[in-house]
Design a protein around this motif. Structure first.
Motif, PDB file in Angstrom:
ATOM      1  N   THR A   1       0.835  -1.205   0.000  1.00 42.92           N
ATOM      2  CA  THR A   1       0.000   0.000   0.000  1.00 42.92           C
ATOM      3  C   THR A   1       0.874   1.263   0.000  1.00 42.92           C
ATOM      4  O   THR A   1       2.076   1.191   0.198  1.00 42.92           O
ATOM      5  CB  THR A   1      -1.006  -0.063   1.158  1.00 42.92           C
ATOM      6  OG1 THR A   1      -1.535  -1.386   1.219  1.00 42.92           O
ATOM      7  CG2 THR A   1      -2.191   0.879   0.951  1.00 42.92           C
TER       8      THR A   1
ATOM      9  N   GLU B   1      -2.186  -5.798   1.706  1.00 44.35           N
ATOM     10  CA  GLU B   1      -2.491  -4.376   1.905  1.00 44.35           C
ATOM     11  C   GLU B   1      -2.078  -3.943   3.311  1.00 44.35           C
ATOM     12  O   GLU B   1      -1.791  -4.762   4.189  1.00 44.35           O
ATOM     13  CB  GLU B   1      -3.985  -4.121   1.652  1.00 44.35           C
ATOM     14  CG  GLU B   1      -4.456  -4.464   0.234  1.00 44.35           C
ATOM     15  CD  GLU B   1      -3.839  -3.608  -0.874  1.00 44.35           C
ATOM     16  OE1 GLU B   1      -3.139  -2.621  -0.579  1.00 44.35           O
ATOM     17  OE2 GLU B   1      -4.058  -3.964  -2.062  1.00 44.35           O
ATOM     18  N   CYS B   2      -2.105  -2.641   3.519  1.00 48.88           N
ATOM     19  CA  CYS B   2      -1.558  -1.937   4.681  1.00 48.88           C
ATOM     20  C   CYS B   2      -1.582  -2.721   6.009  1.00 48.88           C
ATOM     21  O   CYS B   2      -2.616  -3.172   6.463  1.00 48.88           O
ATOM     22  CB  CYS B   2      -2.305  -0.620   4.879  1.00 48.88           C
ATOM     23  SG  CYS B   2      -1.515   0.457   6.105  1.00 48.88           S
ATOM     24  N   LEU B   3      -0.397  -2.848   6.612  1.00 49.98           N
ATOM     25  CA  LEU B   3      -0.256  -3.604   7.865  1.00 49.98           C
ATOM     26  C   LEU B   3       0.045  -2.697   9.060  1.00 49.98           C
ATOM     27  O   LEU B   3       0.541  -3.150  10.077  1.00 49.98           O
ATOM     28  CB  LEU B   3       0.850  -4.660   7.714  1.00 49.98           C
ATOM     29  CG  LEU B   3       0.526  -5.832   6.774  1.00 49.98           C
ATOM     30  CD1 LEU B   3       1.742  -6.734   6.594  1.00 49.98           C
ATOM     31  CD2 LEU B   3      -0.644  -6.653   7.300  1.00 49.98           C
ATOM     32  N   ALA B   4      -0.267  -1.407   8.940  1.00 54.62           N
ATOM     33  CA  ALA B   4      -0.065  -0.454  10.045  1.00 54.62           C
ATOM     34  C   ALA B   4       1.403  -0.362  10.457  1.00 54.62           C
ATOM     35  O   ALA B   4       1.744  -0.357  11.636  1.00 54.62           O
ATOM     36  CB  ALA B   4      -0.944  -0.794  11.248  1.00 54.62           C
TER      37      ALA B   4
END
Lengths: 157, 424
Positions: free
Chosen positions: A85, A123-126
């Protein structure tokens, strides 16, 4: 032979269900338990969980297929997930994916012939402030460089 | 930026995740005060007076949200801490989960007491395996110390806290989708109304609050609503966490008093855009929010109203910085791909529209764009906006339209020359 939980897993199943106000609320943790026991959640595992949870296999299948963390097919020992992301992309995630592809000889979605690695793009894994990053099974590896990545891959047997 | 830290006050302290360290810094004193000395109605009034607004993205007043829970319902009531942090560019909740889990647990207990719930859930995204273990340990420690469980402080009040892991689905950060997931199903949002406050988990009254919202509660109780309301702007009170990523010298999580100047924050606190490059665009509130051009942030302050007046939204406070080497077509495609991947599939405008937007951005990026593609994306985006059950549709539509409207010449050049004119 039909799939079923070991006595220990069955005990854990019962304890998990007892924690929740309704049995169906325990679906996600029970699926994690089944995935740990059976390696992946194929049709037989889904049927078994459906029986345990007193639900239709169709409903359980619907849940399993909705979430990215349940694997419906066998995967490698080390599941490498590259975050793709925006923040990670700005930080060079495509280069990271490229390096892994070259080193392992597989494309995202594939598993190495020896069953050691599966590669996925996710997608985005923080972990945006420490981009680029990968998650391997449960572990996060952040602020990656080529050297760091090579060392990580070499350490995973 | 020399303000007192509320939310980050324990971050960086050795073993800040343990009960002993949390207690040594005043932890759980607010909880004790609440249970021993406050009535739920007083607590709700105090949080209303503090001006605290939900930090998950929508900014709804927290005390008011609690007050919608019926007091005379015969059904059980549930409090859910939303720790499903998945918004692109956002990693503030993860920091609190890993380094200050007891602040989250204490906030969860306080919120549960306000609505007189006896079962609270902390729903954490599945990928944060380490974070879930830290939270579970914190809940166990707190239980052993008598902060949750049966007959808390001898008051007769019982409260059980369950840490529940999601399994990989961005949509579960939306509160009704989270509840569907917690009910053991697919994370499908539900039509509102009825709202969760009356018809939430298993049809019972439920409040869902974000990690950061809950973590602010112990401080508000300790220091008083007035002290919190004294910070920030007229309508945006207190402090907020900002996650800064992308092309920035000092990425990380920052706590700012609401209303802090955006440009000053990026240039002074975060060290500006590195390597002598210039700022090209910045997303102020996570991947769902419209991108802003450098000239648009000149006079913007970081509070809900000011960012909205500039044409974007404060959202989760996920600030993504892009320098002048960034191809905006590629950035737009990246974000569109995220939404295409994460659409839950319930509403046709979103399920179909997100994939079409992704495909069209993809073909423009790969030199196969056609005349009319940009207006086609704007048309699709306009047909998603407002036409879906949950805000996901808007979250996909808004950034796509903003990238085109704000950087249109770059998109047109990409189509005309069939290649990238920025990144090569």
């Amino acid at each position: 032979m039909a799939l079923e939980f070991s006595p220990e897993a069955l005990k854990q199943f019962e304890e998990t269900v007892a924690r929740y106000p309704k049995k169906e609320a325990a679906m996600l943790p029970v699926l994690y338990l089944a995935q740990r026991e059976f390696g992946h959640l194929g049709p037989e595992a889904i049927e078994y969980v459906a029986r345990l949870m007193e639900q239709s296999p169709a409903r359980v299948h619907g849940v399993v297929s909705f979430y990215t963390m349940y694997n419906m097919k066998p995967i490698g020992r080390h599941h490498i997930q590259v975050c793709r992301t925006l923040s990670c992309a700005l930080g060079g995630s495509e280069r990271i994916t490229g390096l892994i592809k070259k080193k392992l000889g597989i494309e995202p979605g594939q598993t190495t012939a020896d069953g050691r690695f599966t590669l996925s793009e996710v997608e985005c894994l923080a972990s945006c402030g420490t981009a680029p990053m990968i998650q391997v099974n449960d572990e996060y590896y952040e602020s990656l460089t080529e050297e760091k990545l090579t060392a990580i891959l070499d350490s995973l047997r | 930026m020399s303000m007192e830290k509320l939310l980050l006050r324990n971050i960086g302290v050795t073993d800040s995740h343990t009960l002993a360290v949390y207690q040594s810094r005043g932890g759980y004193q607010s909880w004790e005060k609440v249970v021993r000395n406050m009535k739920p109605a007083e607590l709700i009034e105090a949080v209303k007076a503090s001006g605290l607004r939900g930090r998950g993205g929508a900014g709804f007043p927290t005390g008011m949200k609690w007050s919608f829970v019926p007091k005379d319902s015969p059904k059980p009531k549930y409090l859910v801490c939303n720790a499903d942090e998945s918004e692109p560019g956002t990693f503030k909740d993860r920091l609190l989960i890993e380094q200050d889990p007891h602040a989250i647990v204490e906030g969860t207990l306080i919120a549960a007491f306000a609505i007189q719930s006896h079962t609270a859930f902390i729903y954490i995204r599945g990928e944060l395996v380490a974070g879930a273990k830290i939270l579970e340990r914190a809940v166990e420690e707190a239980c052993r110390a008598g902060y949750n469980g049966k007959n808390i402080f001898g008051s007769g009040y019982d409260l059980d806290v369950i840490v529940h892991r999601g399994a990989g689905a961005y949509i579960c950060g939306e509160e009704t989708a989270l509840l569907s997931s917690l009910e053991g199903g697919r994370g499908w949002p539900k039509v509102k109304p009825p709202f969760p406050a009356t018809h939430g988990l298993f049809g019972c009254p439920t409040v869902v609050n974000n990690v950061e919202t809950l973590a602010a509660l112990p401080w508000i109780i300790e220091r008083g609503a007035a002290a919190y309301a004294a910070m920030g702007t007229e309508k945006s009170k207190g402090t907020k966490l900002f996650s800064v990523s992308g092309h920035i010298s000092r990425p990380g999580v920052y706590e700012l008093e609401m209303g802090y100047p955006f440009k000053k924050f990026l240039e002074e606190d975060c060290g500006g855009v590195p390597n002598g490059r210039k700022l090209k665009g910045v997303i102020p509130g996570g991947g769902s929010m419209p991108v802003l051009r450098p000239e648009e942030i000149e006079k913007v302050n970081l509070d809900y109203e000011s960012v909205q007046a500039a044409g974007s939204m404060l959202g989760s406070g996920g600030v993504i910085v892009m320098n002048d080497t960034t191809c905006m077509v590629r950035a737009a495609w990246n974000i569109a791909r995220f939404y295409a991947h994460e659409s839950c599939g319930q509403c046709s405008p979103c399920r179909e529209g997100c994939h079409w937007m992704e495909k069209i951005f993809h073909r423009i990026e790969h030199g196969e764009g056609q005349a009319g593609d940009l207006d086609l994306i704007l048309n699709i985006s306009g047909n998603i906006m407002g036409n879906t059950i949950c805000p996901f549709g808007d979250a996909a539509a808004m950034p796509a339209a903003a990238f085109i409207r704000k950087f249109r010449p770059e998109f047109e050049a990409h189509i005309a020359e069939k290649r990238c004119t920025v990144a090569g």
